[in-house]
Design a protein around this motif. Structure first.
Motif, PDB file in Angstrom:
ATOM      1  N   UNK A  21       0.863  -1.170   0.000  1.00  0.00           N
ATOM      2  CA  UNK A  21       0.000   0.000   0.000  1.00  0.00           C
ATOM      3  C   UNK A  21       0.906   1.229   0.000  1.00  0.00           C
ATOM      4  N   UNK A  22       0.827   2.112  -1.018  1.00  0.00           N
ATOM      5  CA  UNK A  22       1.728   3.262  -1.074  1.00  0.00           C
ATOM      6  C   UNK A  22       1.697   4.114   0.193  1.00  0.00           C
ATOM      7  N   UNK A  23       0.557   4.166   0.848  1.00  0.00           N
ATOM      8  CA  UNK A  23       0.461   4.968   2.069  1.00  0.00           C
ATOM      9  C   UNK A  23       1.238   4.361   3.222  1.00  0.00           C
ATOM     10  N   UNK A  24       1.640   3.111   3.070  1.00  0.00           N
ATOM     11  CA  UNK A  24       2.367   2.400   4.129  1.00  0.00           C
ATOM     12  C   UNK A  24       3.880   2.603   4.024  1.00  0.00           C
ATOM     13  N   UNK A  25       4.324   3.258   2.947  1.00  0.00           N
ATOM     14  CA  UNK A  25       5.758   3.386   2.673  1.00  0.00           C
ATOM     15  C   UNK A  25       6.257   4.781   3.012  1.00  0.00           C
ATOM     16  N   UNK A  26       7.322   4.869   3.788  1.00  0.00           N
ATOM     17  CA  UNK A  26       7.926   6.135   4.185  1.00  0.00           C
ATOM     18  C   UNK A  26       9.241   6.337   3.441  1.00  0.00           C
ATOM     19  N   UNK A  27       9.668   7.604   3.394  1.00  0.00           N
ATOM     20  CA  UNK A  27      11.016   7.896   2.904  1.00  0.00           C
ATOM     21  C   UNK A  27      11.953   7.761   4.092  1.00  0.00           C
ATOM     22  N   UNK A  28      12.794   6.753   4.094  1.00  0.00           N
ATOM     23  CA  UNK A  28      13.537   6.365   5.296  1.00  0.00           C
ATOM     24  C   UNK A  28      14.842   7.163   5.456  1.00  0.00           C
ATOM     25  N   UNK A  29      14.678   8.482   5.523  1.00  0.00           N
ATOM     26  CA  UNK A  29      15.833   9.352   5.758  1.00  0.00           C
ATOM     27  C   UNK A  29      16.136   9.353   7.255  1.00  0.00           C
ATOM     28  N   UNK A  30      17.290   8.824   7.610  1.00  0.00           N
ATOM     29  CA  UNK A  30      17.594   8.587   9.022  1.00  0.00           C
ATOM     30  C   UNK A  30      19.076   8.838   9.275  1.00  0.00           C
ATOM     31  N   UNK A  31      19.524  10.106   9.196  1.00  0.00           N
ATOM     32  CA  UNK A  31      20.962  10.401   9.218  1.00  0.00           C
ATOM     33  C   UNK A  31      21.686   9.999  10.486  1.00  0.00           C
ATOM     34  N   UNK A  32      20.986   9.945  11.632  1.00  0.00           N
ATOM     35  CA  UNK A  32      21.666   9.573  12.873  1.00  0.00           C
ATOM     36  C   UNK A  32      21.316   8.171  13.338  1.00  0.00           C
ATOM     37  N   UNK A  33      20.534   7.439  12.544  1.00  0.00           N
ATOM     38  CA  UNK A  33      20.210   6.056  12.875  1.00  0.00           C
ATOM     39  C   UNK A  33      19.309   5.894  14.073  1.00  0.00           C
ATOM     40  N   UNK A  34      18.495   6.894  14.393  1.00  0.00           N
ATOM     41  CA  UNK A  34      17.667   6.812  15.594  1.00  0.00           C
ATOM     42  C   UNK A  34      16.180   6.644  15.305  1.00  0.00           C
ATOM     43  N   UNK A  35      15.755   6.936  14.072  1.00  0.00           N
ATOM     44  CA  UNK A  35      14.327   6.835  13.750  1.00  0.00           C
ATOM     45  C   UNK A  35      13.899   5.374  13.697  1.00  0.00           C
ATOM     46  N   UNK A  36      12.624   5.129  14.022  1.00  0.00           N
ATOM     47  CA  UNK A  36      12.066   3.786  13.991  1.00  0.00           C
ATOM     48  C   UNK A  36      10.979   3.723  12.929  1.00  0.00           C
ATOM     49  N   UNK A  37      11.126   2.818  11.979  1.00  0.00           N
ATOM     50  CA  UNK A  37      10.136   2.635  10.932  1.00  0.00           C
ATOM     51  C   UNK A  37       9.404   1.320  11.191  1.00  0.00           C
ATOM     52  N   UNK A  38       8.126   1.422  11.522  1.00  0.00           N
ATOM     53  CA  UNK A  38       7.368   0.242  11.979  1.00  0.00           C
ATOM     54  C   UNK A  38       6.341  -0.249  10.979  1.00  0.00           C
ATOM     55  N   UNK A  39       6.095   0.500   9.895  1.00  0.00           N
ATOM     56  CA  UNK A  39       5.139   0.042   8.894  1.00  0.00           C
ATOM     57  C   UNK A  39       5.703  -1.152   8.132  1.00  0.00           C
ATOM     58  N   UNK A  40       4.805  -2.002   7.657  1.00  0.00           N
ATOM     59  CA  UNK A  40       5.256  -3.235   6.997  1.00  0.00           C
ATOM     60  C   UNK A  40       6.055  -2.933   5.740  1.00  0.00           C
ATOM     61  N   UNK A  41       5.664  -1.896   4.980  1.00  0.00           N
ATOM     62  CA  UNK A  41       6.399  -1.552   3.761  1.00  0.00           C
ATOM     63  C   UNK A  41       7.825  -1.132   4.096  1.00  0.00           C
ATOM     64  N   UNK A  42       7.968  -0.288   5.104  1.00  0.00           N
ATOM     65  CA  UNK A  42       9.296   0.179   5.498  1.00  0.00           C
ATOM     66  C   UNK A  42      10.176  -0.973   5.958  1.00  0.00           C
ATOM     67  N   UNK A  43       9.588  -1.878   6.723  1.00  0.00           N
ATOM     68  CA  UNK A  43      10.354  -3.019   7.243  1.00  0.00           C
ATOM     69  C   UNK A  43      10.847  -3.891   6.103  1.00  0.00           C
ATOM     70  N   UNK A  44       9.956  -4.189   5.152  1.00  0.00           N
ATOM     71  CA  UNK A  44      10.335  -5.061   4.032  1.00  0.00           C
ATOM     72  C   UNK A  44      11.401  -4.388   3.169  1.00  0.00           C
ATOM     73  N   UNK A  45      11.208  -3.111   2.855  1.00  0.00           N
ATOM     74  CA  UNK A  45      12.169  -2.430   1.985  1.00  0.00           C
ATOM     75  C   UNK A  45      13.525  -2.264   2.662  1.00  0.00           C
ATOM     76  N   UNK A  46      13.520  -1.948   3.957  1.00  0.00           N
ATOM     77  CA  UNK A  46      14.786  -1.826   4.679  1.00  0.00           C
ATOM     78  C   UNK A  46      15.510  -3.174   4.724  1.00  0.00           C
ATOM     79  N   UNK A  47      14.749  -4.252   4.900  1.00  0.00           N
ATOM     80  CA  UNK A  47      15.355  -5.590   4.953  1.00  0.00           C
ATOM     81  C   UNK A  47      15.994  -5.944   3.619  1.00  0.00           C
TER      82      UNK A  47
END
Length: 596
Positions: free
Chosen positions: A381-407
């Motif tokens: 679902x496009x609404x489930x996907x975030x732009x994972x800009x995380x310069x200090x490595x502290x943000x948490x992405x919990x949506x399923x799209x973010x998790x799959x793409x990061x993996x």
């Protein structure tokens, strides 16, 4: 001026005094870059000593502050020390910067960790990092201006190119020292236990004691402590030097600026030059510089999955082979001008980055390159996907799209994304294998279980598709047993590719110091050139790794992050072509007309 007679005498050799000027400025600047890179190279190890014991929220704050010290603080150092350089002189200002950087670095090596000093330890560490960032913000401008103002008019590019080698030599020196100390300490001292937040030894999953290498436990301090020797040498050399002749001239005439920051950035005629320098020169120079050195190292190690020792060895050799390019292009800019070389380097980078980085993957890890031929499709679902800009490595992405793409991105897998119905949990198809994703919305235990199940299914599917998930099973990846183990066809080709990237760095960076010096009048030169340089390199360049990762994760392609560097490089080519003046290499920076 004594240098008026130097016009048109390009072929004459350097005088002894000029060699001392270059040695004094370059030695100190190499040392400053060495100090700065030490922390960057050892950040994960140091973070484990000072930040890991904290609760997550507190740890995130410290990570943010440490990041800010490394990049965001640099322009403020440019403002502080640039102003001082135009008020009290070049020599004394960069004596201050080297003292601050050197003492701060030495104290990092002495600083007790969290287990000894508690919360005071990370607070002091962040304070020392900020001092380092401020000092580096003042050092470069001082060294570049000092050398340029001592150089013959028609050899400024060549003379200042020695300063341009210092960042690369500082990186090279830090890599070599780390490799040497790491090899010696780990080879001669036993592993140390891993401690928890209370300082108690922990155990591994199988019940055995959790251990870390001796270098990770205490050996990392040695390169920091050893920097005191470099500081002493650099200080001794710099104390022997005289003030810049151009600055002495305006002081004697009473034409020095009394408010350099207001004059440099509060008057449109000068502020306009700073904006042109930023967007038409240093922004593009910065992304090419970071791509060719830092991102190339990050890419080969974290994306192509070459082990860290081999990655450092290969990059170190490319630095050794390519560093002479700074002097070549600096000297060439004295003959044909700075602008054509800098913009040509940006344009070449924009045109060749995609094929070059793809060649790096195919050469360094053929198994991974061939695995990319297997189709991977993410349904989300496009609404489930975030732009994972995380310069200090502290943000948490919990949506399923973010998790799959990061993996997938962390495993260097290429994929395409298709839209799924609103509210659908993201899934991924590797070849013919469908794997459901998950959203990390439950309890910690539920999230851990879901992650473990997803990771196992994804790893199994990727392994079947030919991805080298288990590094030990990959016989095609480049591997060096020692520093001189590069004489195989595969490793030599990698060194050639990396050296090409370094040569692009030398094209954009070799002439930049002379160019920036020539854009600003003497009375505000230190202030004027330092700010656009450090905004370009500290912000545009410093944000490159985090931005590139976010773009790659968003697109599903490991090369897509290169667009960040390419777009900024093209922007600089366009703006620089239109607005950056030509022929600055012919300018007399000592004339009264240029000092008002």
């Amino acid at each position: 001026m004594a240098y008026a007679a130097d016009v048109g005498t390009r072929s004459r050799p350097m005088t002894a005094e000029e060699r001392k000027v270059i040695l004094a400025s370059s030695a100190g600047t190499i040392f400053e870059w060495y100090d700065f890179y030490l922390y960057g190279s050892l950040a994960a190890i140091i973070g484990a000593q000072f930040f890991t014991p904290f609760p997550e929220a507190t740890r995130n704050v410290f990570a943010l502050l440490a990041f800010a010290a490394g990049f965001i603080v640099r322009p403020f150092g440019a403002l502080v020390f640039g102003s001082l350089g135009d008020l009290i002189g070049r020599k004394y200002t960069f004596l201050m910067t080297i003292m601050i950087m050197g003492v701060s670095t030495f104290l990092v090596g002495l600083l007790p960790n969290y287990y000894s000093w508690g919360i005071a330890a990370p607070i002091i560490l962040v304070g020392l990092r900020m001092l380092q960032g401020l000092a580096l913000g003042g050092e470069y401008g001082g060294a570049a201006v000092y050398v340029a103002e001592h150089a013959p008019q028609n050899q400024r590019g060549y003379f200042t190119a020695f300063i341009q080698t210092t960042a690369t030599l500082g990186l090279l020196l830090s890599l070599i020292i780390i490799l040497m100390v790491q090899g010696y300490v780990n080879g001669n001292y036993p592993d140390q236990p891993v401690l928890d937040a209370m300082g108690v030894a922990t155990t591994a999953a199988d019940g055995s004691p959790a251990m870390m290498k001796a270098f990770n436990a205490w050996g990392w301090r040695i390169p920091f402590l050893g920097s005191i020797v470099l500081l002493a040498i650099s200080l001794y050399i710099r104390l022997q030097m005289n003030e810049s002749p151009a600055f002495k001239k305006i002081k004697e005439e009473g034409s020095a600026s009394k408010a350099p920051l207001r004059e440099a950035f509060g008057q449109w005629k000068n502020a306009k030059i700073a904006l042109i320098a930023l967007f038409g020169l240093t922004a593009g120079q910065a992304v090419v510089w970071y791509s060719g050195q830092f991102y190339a190292l990050f890419f080969i190690q974290n994306v192509v999955k070459v082990d860290s020792f081999t990655s450092n060895v290969l990059v170190a050799w490319s630095l050794i082979l390519g560093t002479g390019g700074f002097l070549f292009f600096g000297s060439l800019s004295d003959r044909i001008g700075r602008k054509p070389i800098i913009l040509a380097g940006c344009l070449l980078a924009a045109l060749t980055y995609f094929p070059i980085f793809k060649a790096l993957t195919y050469t360094a890890n053929p198994m991974l390159a061939h695995a990319h031929e297997t189709a991977i499709v993410v349904s989300a679902d496009p609404a489930d996907c975030s732009f994972q800009f995380n310069p200090v490595g502290t943000a948490k992405f919990t949506n399923s799209c973010d998790i799959v793409k990061a993996a997938l991105t962390s495993r260097s897998a290429n994929s395409e994304t298709v839209d799924a119905a609103p509210g659908t949990i993201t899934s991924v198809k590797v070849g013919t294998t469908d794997i459901p994703g998950y959203a990390a919305k439950g309890t910690a235990e539920e999230n851990a279980a879901a992650k473990a199940a997803f990771d196992k299914s994804l790893n199994d599917a990727l392994t079947t598709a030919g991805y080298p998930i288990v590094a030990a099973d990959n016989t095609t990846v480049a591997k060096a047993a020692h520093f001189f183990d590069i004489f195989t066809a595969q490793k030599l080709k990698i060194v050639v590719i990396l050296t090409y990237l370094i040569l692009l760095v030398t094209m954009v960076y070799g002439p930049i110091a002379a160019m920036l010096v020539e854009l600003f009048p003497t009375r505000i030169r230190y202030s004027g050139m330092s700010l656009p340089y450090h905004i370009g390199n500290g912000w545009f360049g410093g944000l490159l790794p985090a931005t590139a990762f976010a773009i790659s994760a968003q697109s599903g392609n490991i090369y897509a992050g290169l667009w960040y560097a390419i777009v900024i490089a093209v922007m600089t080519v366009v703006i620089g072509t239109i607005f950056v003046p030509n022929g600055t290499h012919k300018k007399d920076i000592f004339s009264d007309a240029n000092n008002r």
